[in-house]
Design an enzyme around this catalytic site. Structure first.
Site, PDB file in Angstrom:
ATOM      1  N   ASN A 125     -24.266 -16.963  24.767  1.00 33.50           N
ATOM      2  CA  ASN A 125     -25.270 -17.483  23.852  1.00 33.50           C
ATOM      3  C   ASN A 125     -26.647 -17.138  24.420  1.00 33.50           C
ATOM      4  O   ASN A 125     -27.084 -17.737  25.397  1.00 33.50           O
ATOM      5  CB  ASN A 125     -25.086 -19.007  23.720  1.00 33.50           C
ATOM      6  CG  ASN A 125     -26.138 -19.646  22.834  1.00 33.50           C
ATOM      7  OD1 ASN A 125     -26.896 -18.952  22.161  1.00 33.50           O
ATOM      8  ND2 ASN A 125     -26.182 -20.968  22.833  1.00 33.50           N
ATOM      9  N   LYS A 178     -29.464 -17.613  23.033  1.00 37.43           N
ATOM     10  CA  LYS A 178     -30.518 -18.537  22.565  1.00 37.43           C
ATOM     11  C   LYS A 178     -31.742 -17.711  22.127  1.00 37.43           C
ATOM     12  O   LYS A 178     -31.569 -16.702  21.461  1.00 37.43           O
ATOM     13  CB  LYS A 178     -30.841 -19.567  23.644  1.00 37.43           C
ATOM     14  CG  LYS A 178     -29.556 -20.235  24.160  1.00 37.43           C
ATOM     15  CD  LYS A 178     -29.784 -21.405  25.033  1.00 37.43           C
ATOM     16  CE  LYS A 178     -28.434 -21.976  25.475  1.00 37.43           C
ATOM     17  NZ  LYS A 178     -28.540 -23.217  26.198  1.00 37.43           N
ATOM     18  N   HIS A 199     -24.644 -26.551  17.684  1.00 42.88           N
ATOM     19  CA  HIS A 199     -25.138 -26.557  19.062  1.00 42.88           C
ATOM     20  C   HIS A 199     -26.137 -27.704  19.245  1.00 42.88           C
ATOM     21  O   HIS A 199     -26.915 -28.003  18.342  1.00 42.88           O
ATOM     22  CB  HIS A 199     -25.801 -25.218  19.386  1.00 42.88           C
ATOM     23  CG  HIS A 199     -26.040 -25.041  20.859  1.00 42.88           C
ATOM     24  ND1 HIS A 199     -27.069 -25.670  21.510  1.00 42.88           N
ATOM     25  CD2 HIS A 199     -25.364 -24.348  21.799  1.00 42.88           C
ATOM     26  CE1 HIS A 199     -27.022 -25.353  22.807  1.00 42.88           C
ATOM     27  NE2 HIS A 199     -25.996 -24.552  23.004  1.00 42.88           N
ATOM     28  N   GLU A 238     -28.810 -27.874  20.747  1.00 42.03           N
ATOM     29  CA  GLU A 238     -30.210 -27.476  20.585  1.00 42.03           C
ATOM     30  C   GLU A 238     -30.603 -27.397  19.104  1.00 42.03           C
ATOM     31  O   GLU A 238     -31.780 -27.462  18.773  1.00 42.03           O
ATOM     32  CB  GLU A 238     -30.473 -26.149  21.332  1.00 42.03           C
ATOM     33  CG  GLU A 238     -30.496 -26.389  22.841  1.00 42.03           C
ATOM     34  CD  GLU A 238     -30.229 -25.166  23.694  1.00 42.03           C
ATOM     35  OE1 GLU A 238     -30.220 -24.053  23.161  1.00 42.03           O
ATOM     36  OE2 GLU A 238     -30.006 -25.349  24.905  1.00 42.03           O
ATOM     37  N   GLU A 269     -19.625 -29.033  25.039  1.00 38.69           N
ATOM     38  CA  GLU A 269     -20.824 -28.784  25.842  1.00 38.69           C
ATOM     39  C   GLU A 269     -21.587 -30.093  26.048  1.00 38.69           C
ATOM     40  O   GLU A 269     -22.391 -30.479  25.180  1.00 38.69           O
ATOM     41  CB  GLU A 269     -21.737 -27.792  25.123  1.00 38.69           C
ATOM     42  CG  GLU A 269     -21.108 -26.439  24.866  1.00 38.69           C
ATOM     43  CD  GLU A 269     -22.171 -25.351  24.752  1.00 38.69           C
ATOM     44  OE1 GLU A 269     -22.109 -24.410  25.528  1.00 38.69           O
ATOM     45  OE2 GLU A 269     -23.068 -25.476  23.913  1.00 38.69           O
ATOM     46  N   GLY A 308     -28.101 -25.986  30.542  1.00 38.62           N
ATOM     47  CA  GLY A 308     -29.357 -25.475  31.090  1.00 38.62           C
ATOM     48  C   GLY A 308     -29.889 -26.255  32.276  1.00 38.62           C
ATOM     49  O   GLY A 308     -31.034 -26.072  32.680  1.00 38.62           O
ATOM     50  N   SER A 350     -23.938 -24.923  31.999  1.00 36.96           N
ATOM     51  CA  SER A 350     -24.134 -24.452  33.373  1.00 36.96           C
ATOM     52  C   SER A 350     -22.899 -23.765  33.965  1.00 36.96           C
ATOM     53  O   SER A 350     -22.573 -23.968  35.140  1.00 36.96           O
ATOM     54  CB  SER A 350     -24.622 -25.599  34.267  1.00 36.96           C
ATOM     55  OG  SER A 350     -25.881 -26.069  33.816  1.00 36.96           O
TER      56      SER A 350
HETATM   57  P1  PGA Z   1     -26.199 -22.897  29.809  1.00 37.96           P
HETATM   58  O1  PGA Z   1     -26.102 -23.017  28.216  1.00 37.96           O
HETATM   59  O2  PGA Z   1     -25.053 -22.006  30.250  1.00 37.96           O
HETATM   60  O3  PGA Z   1     -27.537 -22.261  30.071  1.00 37.96           O
HETATM   61  O4  PGA Z   1     -26.083 -24.262  30.371  1.00 37.96           O
HETATM   62  C1  PGA Z   1     -24.867 -23.176  27.567  1.00 37.96           C
HETATM   63  C2  PGA Z   1     -25.062 -23.305  26.096  1.00 37.96           C
HETATM   64  O5  PGA Z   1     -25.998 -23.988  25.663  1.00 37.96           O
HETATM   65  O6  PGA Z   1     -24.288 -22.745  25.300  1.00 37.96           O
END
Ligand code: PGA
Length: 237
Positions: free
Chosen positions: A6, A8, A82, A84, A150, A156, A186
């Site tokens: 991803n 983003k 997601h 976000e 997640e 993140g 992560s």
């Molecule tokens: P990250 O993000 O690996 O940077 O923690 C995962 C995600 O949001 O899909």
């Protein structure tokens, strides 16, 4: 095993094309690989999926893209729910509408769920109740559904959920669905092996660590090795 990237709001079209060229130097036998770039970097390629999409073919929806724009690039994969996006006030009802629309179009749907820290602190039963609410309006029997667990507090932050937390949560999720279950939050080169070895983990959704193509390639190679180590894991291809 499923290994998904991803991006983003990272990378341009040019960078995404270069990334894919580099990525395809390794073979993906026994691994399903997916890459979710930003809208401006959508290209026609079987690995590519959209990070989001509006539930309509086209229309007066400023700032959105829909089926018509995805079809131009032959995109048949979408990431929905997601955290976000949920932070941006996407309600469960709206996410479920997107799910229904893209399900009816036969898309492969990567559907994200996960709890905030205050819920995790209350324990596994609360976590599952929270996730169940995120399954409202979602057809868990859909054959092109892939679920990504997640935890919001692990995304993140550089701190993934512990192996025990992942194992317990995925075990509970397995009782609710037979869809492949990914872990995200992560995931890095130094923890991917241990995460993929956990029972009921069928793959990973990787954010920041996927941005470096060399790192992501190594992650795929590790996923291929794990498949042979964990013979009891279901063949997802
Ligand atoms: P990250 O993000 O690996 O940077 O923690 C995962 C995600 O949001 O899909």
């Amino acid at each position: 095993m499923i290994v998904a990237a991803n991006f983003k709001m990272h990378k341009t079209r040019k960078e995404t094309i270069e990334y894919l060229t580099e990525l395809k130097k390794i073979d993906f036998e026994n691994v399903k690989v997916a890459v979710f770039p930003p809208f401006t970097a959508l290209i026609e390629d079987e690995l590519i999926g959209a990070q989001n999409a509006y539930p309509a073919k086209n229309g007066a929806f400023t700032g959105e893209i829909g089926l018509e724009q995805l079809r131009e690039f032959n995109i048949k994969r979408v990431l929905l729910g997601h955290s976000e996006r949920r932070f941006l006030n996407e309600s469960q009802e709206f996410i479920a509408k997107k799910f229904e629309f893209y399900k009816n179009e036969g898309f492969e749907i990567f559907y994200c769920v996960g709890e905030p820290l205050e819920v995790r602190k209350k324990g596994i039963e609360e976590v599952i109740e929270y996730i169940k609410a995120q399954f409202e309006g979602i057809d868990l029997e859909y054959d092109k559904l892939i679920i990504a667990y997640e935890p919001v507090w692990a995304i993140g932050t550089g701190v993934s959920a512990s192996e025990e937390e992942i194992q317990k949560t995925h075990l509970k999720l397995r009782e609710l669905t037979s869809s492949p279950l990914l872990y995200g939050g992560s995931v890095k080169l130094n923890n991917i092996e241990n995460i993929l070895k956990i029972k009921n983990v069928d793959g990973v959704l990787v954010g920041s660590a996927s941005l470096d193509v060399e790192v992501f390639k190594q992650m795929i190679v590790k996923a291929k090795e794990i498949k042979w180590l964990c013979k009891e894991k279901r063949d997802l291809l």
